[in-house]
Structures are given as C-alpha cells and as structure tokens.
Design a protein around this motif. Structure first.
Motif, PDB file in Angstrom:
ATOM      1  N   VAL A 141       0.848  -1.198   0.000  1.00 13.05           N
ATOM      2  CA  VAL A 141       0.000   0.000   0.000  1.00 13.05           C
ATOM      3  C   VAL A 141       0.880   1.243   0.000  1.00 13.05           C
ATOM      4  O   VAL A 141       0.614   2.224  -0.717  1.00 13.05           O
ATOM      5  CB  VAL A 141      -0.940   0.004   1.233  1.00 13.05           C
ATOM      6  CG1 VAL A 141      -1.602   1.366   1.406  1.00 13.05           C
ATOM      7  CG2 VAL A 141      -2.004  -1.072   1.090  1.00 13.05           C
ATOM      8  N   TRP A 142       1.955   1.193   0.762  1.00 11.75           N
ATOM      9  CA  TRP A 142       2.899   2.311   0.788  1.00 11.75           C
ATOM     10  C   TRP A 142       3.621   2.438  -0.550  1.00 11.75           C
ATOM     11  O   TRP A 142       3.822   3.549  -1.061  1.00 11.75           O
ATOM     12  CB  TRP A 142       3.900   2.096   1.922  1.00 11.75           C
ATOM     13  CG  TRP A 142       4.969   3.141   1.980  1.00 11.75           C
ATOM     14  CD1 TRP A 142       4.850   4.424   2.461  1.00 11.75           C
ATOM     15  CD2 TRP A 142       6.319   2.999   1.543  1.00 11.75           C
ATOM     16  NE1 TRP A 142       6.039   5.084   2.344  1.00 11.75           N
ATOM     17  CE2 TRP A 142       6.967   4.238   1.785  1.00 11.75           C
ATOM     18  CE3 TRP A 142       7.044   1.959   0.984  1.00 11.75           C
ATOM     19  CZ2 TRP A 142       8.302   4.458   1.475  1.00 11.75           C
ATOM     20  CZ3 TRP A 142       8.381   2.171   0.667  1.00 11.75           C
ATOM     21  CH2 TRP A 142       9.003   3.407   0.914  1.00 11.75           C
ATOM     22  N   TYR A 165       2.487   1.667  -3.428  1.00  9.33           N
ATOM     23  CA  TYR A 165       1.543   2.149  -4.437  1.00  9.33           C
ATOM     24  C   TYR A 165       1.053   3.574  -4.168  1.00  9.33           C
ATOM     25  O   TYR A 165       0.293   4.124  -4.971  1.00  9.33           O
ATOM     26  CB  TYR A 165       0.319   1.221  -4.488  1.00  9.33           C
ATOM     27  CG  TYR A 165       0.547  -0.073  -5.230  1.00  9.33           C
ATOM     28  CD1 TYR A 165       1.109  -0.088  -6.498  1.00  9.33           C
ATOM     29  CD2 TYR A 165       0.167  -1.292  -4.664  1.00  9.33           C
ATOM     30  CE1 TYR A 165       1.303  -1.278  -7.182  1.00  9.33           C
ATOM     31  CE2 TYR A 165       0.355  -2.493  -5.342  1.00  9.33           C
ATOM     32  CZ  TYR A 165       0.930  -2.476  -6.602  1.00  9.33           C
ATOM     33  OH  TYR A 165       1.116  -3.651  -7.274  1.00  9.33           O
ATOM     34  N   ASN A 166       1.466   4.174  -3.069  1.00 10.75           N
ATOM     35  CA  ASN A 166       0.968   5.502  -2.721  1.00 10.75           C
ATOM     36  C   ASN A 166       1.265   6.490  -3.847  1.00 10.75           C
ATOM     37  O   ASN A 166       2.413   6.590  -4.313  1.00 10.75           O
ATOM     38  CB  ASN A 166       1.620   5.981  -1.429  1.00 10.75           C
ATOM     39  CG  ASN A 166       0.997   7.257  -0.915  1.00 10.75           C
ATOM     40  OD1 ASN A 166       1.269   8.344  -1.422  1.00 10.75           O
ATOM     41  ND2 ASN A 166       0.146   7.129   0.101  1.00 10.75           N
ATOM     42  N   PRO A 167       0.255   7.237  -4.316  1.00 15.61           N
ATOM     43  CA  PRO A 167       0.473   8.135  -5.469  1.00 15.61           C
ATOM     44  C   PRO A 167       1.368   9.329  -5.156  1.00 15.61           C
ATOM     45  O   PRO A 167       1.961   9.915  -6.065  1.00 15.61           O
ATOM     46  CB  PRO A 167      -0.951   8.582  -5.829  1.00 15.61           C
ATOM     47  CG  PRO A 167      -1.739   8.429  -4.572  1.00 15.61           C
ATOM     48  CD  PRO A 167      -1.154   7.249  -3.869  1.00 15.61           C
ATOM     49  N   GLN A 168       1.481   9.731  -3.866  1.00 17.50           N
ATOM     50  CA  GLN A 168       2.297  10.888  -3.517  1.00 17.50           C
ATOM     51  C   GLN A 168       3.773  10.522  -3.308  1.00 17.50           C
ATOM     52  O   GLN A 168       4.664  11.173  -3.860  1.00 17.50           O
ATOM     53  CB  GLN A 168       1.761  11.563  -2.247  1.00 17.50           C
ATOM     54  CG  GLN A 168       0.606  12.515  -2.482  1.00 17.50           C
ATOM     55  CD  GLN A 168      -0.710  11.781  -2.702  1.00 17.50           C
ATOM     56  OE1 GLN A 168      -0.985  10.787  -2.027  1.00 17.50           O
ATOM     57  NE2 GLN A 168      -1.514  12.269  -3.633  1.00 17.50           N
ATOM     58  N   GLY A 200       4.943   6.977  -3.104  1.00 24.24           N
ATOM     59  CA  GLY A 200       5.215   5.570  -3.349  1.00 24.24           C
ATOM     60  C   GLY A 200       6.409   5.355  -4.270  1.00 24.24           C
ATOM     61  O   GLY A 200       6.628   6.122  -5.219  1.00 24.24           O
ATOM     62  N   ASN A 224      -2.736   6.474  -9.473  1.00 25.45           N
ATOM     63  CA  ASN A 224      -3.282   6.116  -8.159  1.00 25.45           C
ATOM     64  C   ASN A 224      -3.735   4.661  -8.244  1.00 25.45           C
ATOM     65  O   ASN A 224      -4.906   4.361  -8.483  1.00 25.45           O
ATOM     66  CB  ASN A 224      -4.448   7.028  -7.794  1.00 25.45           C
ATOM     67  CG  ASN A 224      -4.763   6.986  -6.313  1.00 25.45           C
ATOM     68  OD1 ASN A 224      -4.341   6.062  -5.616  1.00 25.45           O
ATOM     69  ND2 ASN A 224      -5.493   7.968  -5.833  1.00 25.45           N
ATOM     70  N   LYS A 232      -6.784   3.221  -6.181  1.00 28.32           N
ATOM     71  CA  LYS A 232      -8.036   3.988  -6.212  1.00 28.32           C
ATOM     72  C   LYS A 232      -8.636   4.061  -7.615  1.00 28.32           C
ATOM     73  O   LYS A 232      -9.674   4.699  -7.793  1.00 28.32           O
ATOM     74  CB  LYS A 232      -7.791   5.410  -5.688  1.00 28.32           C
ATOM     75  CG  LYS A 232      -7.311   5.474  -4.249  1.00 28.32           C
ATOM     76  CD  LYS A 232      -8.319   4.868  -3.281  1.00 28.32           C
ATOM     77  CE  LYS A 232      -7.826   4.974  -1.840  1.00 28.32           C
ATOM     78  NZ  LYS A 232      -8.793   4.375  -0.887  1.00 28.32           N
ATOM     79  N   THR A 273      -7.622  -2.418  -0.368  1.00 29.72           N
ATOM     80  CA  THR A 273      -8.661  -1.649  -1.062  1.00 29.72           C
ATOM     81  C   THR A 273     -10.030  -1.720  -0.403  1.00 29.72           C
ATOM     82  O   THR A 273     -10.923  -0.952  -0.788  1.00 29.72           O
ATOM     83  CB  THR A 273      -8.813  -2.156  -2.513  1.00 29.72           C
ATOM     84  OG1 THR A 273      -9.253  -3.520  -2.490  1.00 29.72           O
ATOM     85  CG2 THR A 273      -7.505  -2.039  -3.278  1.00 29.72           C
TER      86      THR A 273
END
Length: 302
Positions: free
Chosen positions: A141-142, A144-147, A149, A160, A163, A248
């Motif tokens: 999850v980290w 894949y983080n959009p900000q 990752g 993202n 999402k 998710t």
C-alpha cells in the motif's frame, strides 16, 4: 543362578509389557485429541455453516429462523455475487499463470550450472512466502501511494494504483505474485533435481539445443509438478480476501471484491451469517469440483 536369570527375564518381560501398554495408551490419547480437534475446529464449523445456509441467521440479535433455499436464491440473483465470482476467477487464473512463469524461470536459472550462491538466492526468493500477508499488503500500500510511493517514483508515473478501478485488481495481483512466487520456485527446483539425467545426456549427444531440451524433455517431465503448483494455488487464490481487505476494502466500487471478501463482509460487517454460509457452501462446491476435475485430468495425462 538359574533362579536369578528367571527373575531377570520376568522383570524384563514385565517392563516390556508396561512399555507397550504406555505406548498404546499414548497412541489412543493422541488419536482422541486429533479427533476432538478436527471435530471442534473442522467438522462442526462445516456442518454448522451448511445448516445455517438454510436459516435467516443473525447472532447479534439471536435470529435463527428457517427460510429454506431463500439465501441461495437471493445470492444467485445478486449482481454483486457474480461480480465477486468473476473477479475471483480472473484474479486466480492470472496470478496462477504468473506464479508458474516466474517460479519456473527462476528455478531454471538456479538449476543452471552457471548459477552461483544458490542457497542464498533460494532463501531470498522464499522469504516473501513466509512473511505474513497482512504485513506485505501494508508495505505494498505504501509502495503504491500516489504521492510518495516508490513505484511511481522509480518509473516516473502518476497513477493512483489502488483507487483506480482499472488498475486496483491488477495491482493486487502483482503484489500476490511477488509474495508467492518463492513457493513455486522451490517446488519447481525440487522437480528439476528429480529429473533423470540420462535423458539430458542423450539429448546433448544428439546435439539438441537448450530450447529443444526444455520443450521436449524438461517441460513434459515437469507437468505433474506444474499441476501440483496450479492446484494448490487454485485452492488458495479462490479463497483470497486478506489483501483485498487491507489494500482496497473491495474498492474502488466493487472492482476488487472477491467471493471470500464478500463472505467476510456479509458475516462480520452485515452479520448476515445465513447468507455468508450459503456463499461458503457454494464456494466449497466450486473449489471441490475444480479440484476433482484437475486431478482427473492429471491422472488421464499421466
């Protein structure tokens, strides 16, 4: 002396009898404990789930009313159920294919005479397999983080992953493949080590290329091993829900709903144990049917 010898013999015989009685008693205790364990934690829950699938069952308010096959009819007419089944089948098939491809490729690389530090690589490849799935899911999850990752940073992307309904299920598939390929690698490596060497020696004498040796010798002889990996993976992935729950929660929308996640949500979020039990019975029949078909096909090919 004869009297002493007889006494010693009688003592040793009595000790052997006592020892045999002790072993027999211990075996009986172990058998009883195993039967008790399987009865409490396996047979009873399965039986209760089957019976509960015919009831309107909500343990939070004490409801347990017989409603026949109403749970099954509602489930089979529910669009979310079929969406979850479709996602489950797509997820299972693709992850199994990638798991086999990656595992076999790495096993062939480790089996090669040119490979060095084989023990280290085996350990490294297998470590994700024994890592708890919840922990791995949080790490990804980290990633894949959009900000912040690493995946977006490394490849220069702005996606993202978790999402977006077009990428969420694929992202979970990638994580699952990464976590589980080590099992396939070890199984394939064991299969390669058990192959008869005389076949390869004869092929080398005939001047066969590496591709031809793999195509006509290695791959046919590894088919039982491949079926083992495929069947065990199928049983596992048809029951997948932890990575969906952590990464998710079935979203976005219902794009990552699987049948097991739907069962979990029905039972422990909506407290509709009757509906969840009916889904569990359907899933059990589905998995059992696919497993029997797979074993039959394997037997016929052998």
């Amino acid at each position: 002396m004869e009297i002493i010898r007889r006494k010693s013999n009688s003592i040793s015989i009595s000790r052997n009898v006592d020892r045999n009685k002790g072993v027999f008693t211990l075996k009986n205790i172990v058998i009883v404990l195993l039967l008790l364990y399987f009865s409490v934690f396996l047979i009873y829950p399965i039986g209760m789930a089957f019976v509960g699938s015919f009831y309107n069952w909500n343990p939070m308010n004490g409801t347990f009313d017989f409603n026949g096959i109403k749970n099954y009819s509602q489930i089979l007419g529910d669009k979310l159920f079929w969406t979850s089944m479709t996602n489950t089948i797509i997820f299972s098939i693709l992850v199994i294919i990638f798991r086999i491809l990656v595992g076999l490729t790495l096993a062939l690389a480790l089996f090669s005479k040119l490979a060095r530090f084989k023990t280290i690589f085996r350990t490294v490849y297998y470590m994700p397999t024994i890592t708890p799935l919840v922990a791995v899911s949080f790490v990804w999850v980290w990633l894949y983080n959009p900000q912040f990752g690493l995946i977006n940073d490394i490849f220069g992307l702005d996606i993202n992953w978790l999402k977006d309904k077009h990428t969420a299920l694929g992202a979970i598939m990638l994580m699952t493949t990464w976590k589980d390929f080590g099992y396939a690698t070890i199984i394939f490596l064991g299969g390669l080590m058990s192959l008869p060497k005389d076949c390869f020696e004869a092929a080398e004498i005939d001047g066969a290329s590496g591709w031809n040796k793999f195509r006509f010798i290695t791959w046919p002889l590894l088919k039982p091993t491949t079926m083992l990996v495929a069947i065990t993976s199928l049983i596992t992935y048809l029951q997948s829900y932890i990575q969906m729950l952590v990464m998710t929660e079935g979203g976005p929308g219902t794009s990552t709903y699987t049948i097991s996640y739907l069962i979990f949500k029905e039972a422990f979020v909506n407290y509709s144990f009757g509906s969840a039990s009916a889904m569990s019975v359907i899933l059990f029949i589905f998995i059992a049917g696919l497993t029997l078909i797979s074993f039959k096909l394997t037997k016929e090919r052998n």
